[in-house]
Design a protein around this motif. Structure first.
Motif, PDB file in Angstrom:
ATOM      1  N   ASP A   1       0.819  -1.218   0.000  1.00 60.51           N
ATOM      2  CA  ASP A   1       0.000   0.000   0.000  1.00 60.51           C
ATOM      3  C   ASP A   1       0.856   1.272   0.000  1.00 60.51           C
ATOM      4  O   ASP A   1       0.747   2.120   0.895  1.00 60.51           O
ATOM      5  N   PRO A   2       1.717   1.440  -0.997  1.00 57.14           N
ATOM      6  CA  PRO A   2       2.599   2.617  -1.019  1.00 57.14           C
ATOM      7  C   PRO A   2       1.848   3.944  -1.055  1.00 57.14           C
ATOM      8  O   PRO A   2       2.407   4.971  -0.684  1.00 57.14           O
ATOM      9  N   ALA A   3       0.579   3.926  -1.483  1.00 61.21           N
ATOM     10  CA  ALA A   3      -0.212   5.164  -1.508  1.00 61.21           C
ATOM     11  C   ALA A   3      -0.366   5.763  -0.115  1.00 61.21           C
ATOM     12  O   ALA A   3      -0.549   6.979   0.029  1.00 61.21           O
ATOM     13  N   LEU A   4      -0.283   4.928   0.919  1.00 65.15           N
ATOM     14  CA  LEU A   4      -0.396   5.424   2.292  1.00 65.15           C
ATOM     15  C   LEU A   4       0.777   6.327   2.663  1.00 65.15           C
ATOM     16  O   LEU A   4       0.691   7.108   3.616  1.00 65.15           O
TER      17      LEU A   4
ATOM     18  N   GLU B   1      12.968  -2.269  17.760  1.00 65.46           N
ATOM     19  CA  GLU B   1      13.302  -2.905  19.030  1.00 65.46           C
ATOM     20  C   GLU B   1      12.171  -3.854  19.401  1.00 65.46           C
ATOM     21  O   GLU B   1      10.993  -3.547  19.144  1.00 65.46           O
ATOM     22  N   PRO B   2      12.498  -4.999  20.004  1.00 62.78           N
ATOM     23  CA  PRO B   2      11.455  -5.976  20.353  1.00 62.78           C
ATOM     24  C   PRO B   2      10.412  -5.384  21.305  1.00 62.78           C
ATOM     25  O   PRO B   2      10.741  -4.633  22.229  1.00 62.78           O
ATOM     26  N   ASP B   3       9.157  -5.730  21.035  1.00 66.82           N
ATOM     27  CA  ASP B   3       8.056  -5.411  21.940  1.00 66.82           C
ATOM     28  C   ASP B   3       7.868  -3.918  22.196  1.00 66.82           C
ATOM     29  O   ASP B   3       7.418  -3.516  23.270  1.00 66.82           O
ATOM     30  N   THR B   4       8.220  -3.090  21.261  1.00 72.12           N
ATOM     31  CA  THR B   4       7.979  -1.659  21.416  1.00 72.12           C
ATOM     32  C   THR B   4       7.844  -1.030  20.036  1.00 72.12           C
ATOM     33  O   THR B   4       8.179  -1.655  19.024  1.00 72.12           O
ATOM     34  N   GLN B   5       7.363   0.185  19.997  1.00 74.38           N
ATOM     35  CA  GLN B   5       7.161   0.858  18.726  1.00 74.38           C
ATOM     36  C   GLN B   5       8.497   1.275  18.096  1.00 74.38           C
ATOM     37  O   GLN B   5       9.476   1.523  18.802  1.00 74.38           O
ATOM     38  N   PRO B   6       8.523   1.369  16.763  1.00 72.78           N
ATOM     39  CA  PRO B   6       9.739   1.874  16.101  1.00 72.78           C
ATOM     40  C   PRO B   6      10.075   3.273  16.600  1.00 72.78           C
ATOM     41  O   PRO B   6       9.199   4.100  16.837  1.00 72.78           O
ATOM     42  N   ARG B   7      11.360   3.528  16.773  1.00 67.47           N
ATOM     43  CA  ARG B   7      11.842   4.821  17.238  1.00 67.47           C
ATOM     44  C   ARG B   7      12.572   5.531  16.087  1.00 67.47           C
ATOM     45  O   ARG B   7      13.405   4.934  15.416  1.00 67.47           O
TER      46      ARG B   7
ATOM     47  N   TYR C   1       2.266   4.186   9.590  1.00 69.21           N
ATOM     48  CA  TYR C   1       2.438   3.119   8.600  1.00 69.21           C
ATOM     49  C   TYR C   1       3.307   1.999   9.169  1.00 69.21           C
ATOM     50  O   TYR C   1       2.978   0.813   9.061  1.00 69.21           O
ATOM     51  N   ALA C   2       4.430   2.368   9.778  1.00 68.60           N
ATOM     52  CA  ALA C   2       5.357   1.372  10.329  1.00 68.60           C
ATOM     53  C   ALA C   2       4.706   0.557  11.441  1.00 68.60           C
ATOM     54  O   ALA C   2       4.970  -0.639  11.588  1.00 68.60           O
ATOM     55  N   GLU C   3       3.834   1.202  12.210  1.00 71.53           N
ATOM     56  CA  GLU C   3       3.156   0.521  13.315  1.00 71.53           C
ATOM     57  C   GLU C   3       2.305  -0.644  12.815  1.00 71.53           C
ATOM     58  O   GLU C   3       2.128  -1.642  13.526  1.00 71.53           O
ATOM     59  N   HIS C   4       1.807  -0.542  11.587  1.00 71.49           N
ATOM     60  CA  HIS C   4       0.929  -1.581  11.039  1.00 71.49           C
ATOM     61  C   HIS C   4       1.616  -2.423   9.965  1.00 71.49           C
ATOM     62  O   HIS C   4       0.962  -3.206   9.283  1.00 71.49           O
ATOM     63  N   LEU C   5       2.915  -2.261   9.829  1.00 73.34           N
ATOM     64  CA  LEU C   5       3.659  -3.028   8.841  1.00 73.34           C
ATOM     65  C   LEU C   5       3.985  -4.400   9.417  1.00 73.34           C
ATOM     66  O   LEU C   5       4.625  -4.503  10.464  1.00 73.34           O
ATOM     67  N   PRO C   6       3.545  -5.495   8.764  1.00 76.20           N
ATOM     68  CA  PRO C   6       3.736  -6.838   9.341  1.00 76.20           C
ATOM     69  C   PRO C   6       5.170  -7.156   9.699  1.00 76.20           C
ATOM     70  O   PRO C   6       5.441  -7.709  10.764  1.00 76.20           O
TER      71      PRO C   6
END
Length: 215
Positions: free
Chosen positions: A73-76, A119-125, A200-205
């Motif tokens: 979904d690059p449009a996002l 990082e494991p178990d946390t949101q991307p920084r 976007y990154a938060e929902h990236l598998p």
């Protein structure tokens, strides 16, 4: 020489000159196209390295260029065609770099690279943000460039949840970030683009499940 002969000779001379000029322009363009492309690639590589976490900023360029994956979904992220991102693994450290395009700048399109440490178990920084293309007003909107000011570095270290949604805005709009005197539209567009990248990154598998990208 008759007038008709003179006209024919003039037309022939003009035609030859036009062909010569067109050929020269085409040859010059062909000779410089490869050089321009090389400069663009080198610039992109420097910007990619600049947004990576400092601990893996020395990753070999070849390894970096081989770490691409197709963005779902690059449009996002503002793209109108298939686009790639970068997932970099170096030892135990992992990073993600997303290209983002916004068309809400004062003078149109602004392209960015948003780097994040995973990082494991946390949101991307956010590890770094760089603008790779813009046409904003010199002396005003161009402060989004790292070589013009340190404004773009104020995103470093932030995660999506570090600020409430309404704080991802310029102070004039009630947000957390400074604007530019006389150029509010430009920082507003960049802030939104960076926020979009985090969402976007938060929902990236491959981020949320810490999986390697599919070859």
């Amino acid at each position: 020489m008759t007038p008709m002969s003179a006209m024919r000779q003039g037309a022939l001379t003009l035609g030859i000159f036009a062909l010569f000029t067109a050929g020269s322009v085409a040859l010059t363009r062909a000779m410089t196209a490869e050089r321009i492309n090389d400069h663009r690639e080198a610039y992109q590589q420097r910007q990619l390295l600049a947004v990576l976490p400092q601990a893996i900023g020395d990753v070999p360029v070849a390894e970096l260029l081989d770490s691409t994956f197709a963005l779902p979904d690059p449009a996002l992220l503002g793209h109108r065609s298939p686009t790639t991102g970068w997932r970099v693994s170096h030892g135990t450290l992992q990073a993600l770099v997303l290209p983002v395009t916004t068309r809400q700048g004062y003078s149109g399109e602004i392209d960015l690279l948003v780097g994040m440490q995973l990082e494991p178990d946390t949101q991307p920084r956010i590890s770094g943000v760089r603008v790779t293309y813009h046409q904003e007003t010199p002396g005003l909107g161009d402060k989004i460039e790292a070589q013009r000011s340190d404004w773009i570095t104020h995103f470093n270290g932030l995660r999506l949840a570090d600020l409430p949604p309404e704080s991802w805005a310029v102070r004039k709009d009630g947000g957390q970030f400074d604007g530019f005197t006389g150029a509010t539209i430009t920082p507003r567009a960049v802030i939104k683009a960076v926020h979009d990248a985090l969402v976007y990154a938060e929902h990236l598998p491959l981020v949320s499940h810490q999986q390697e990208p599919t070859p």
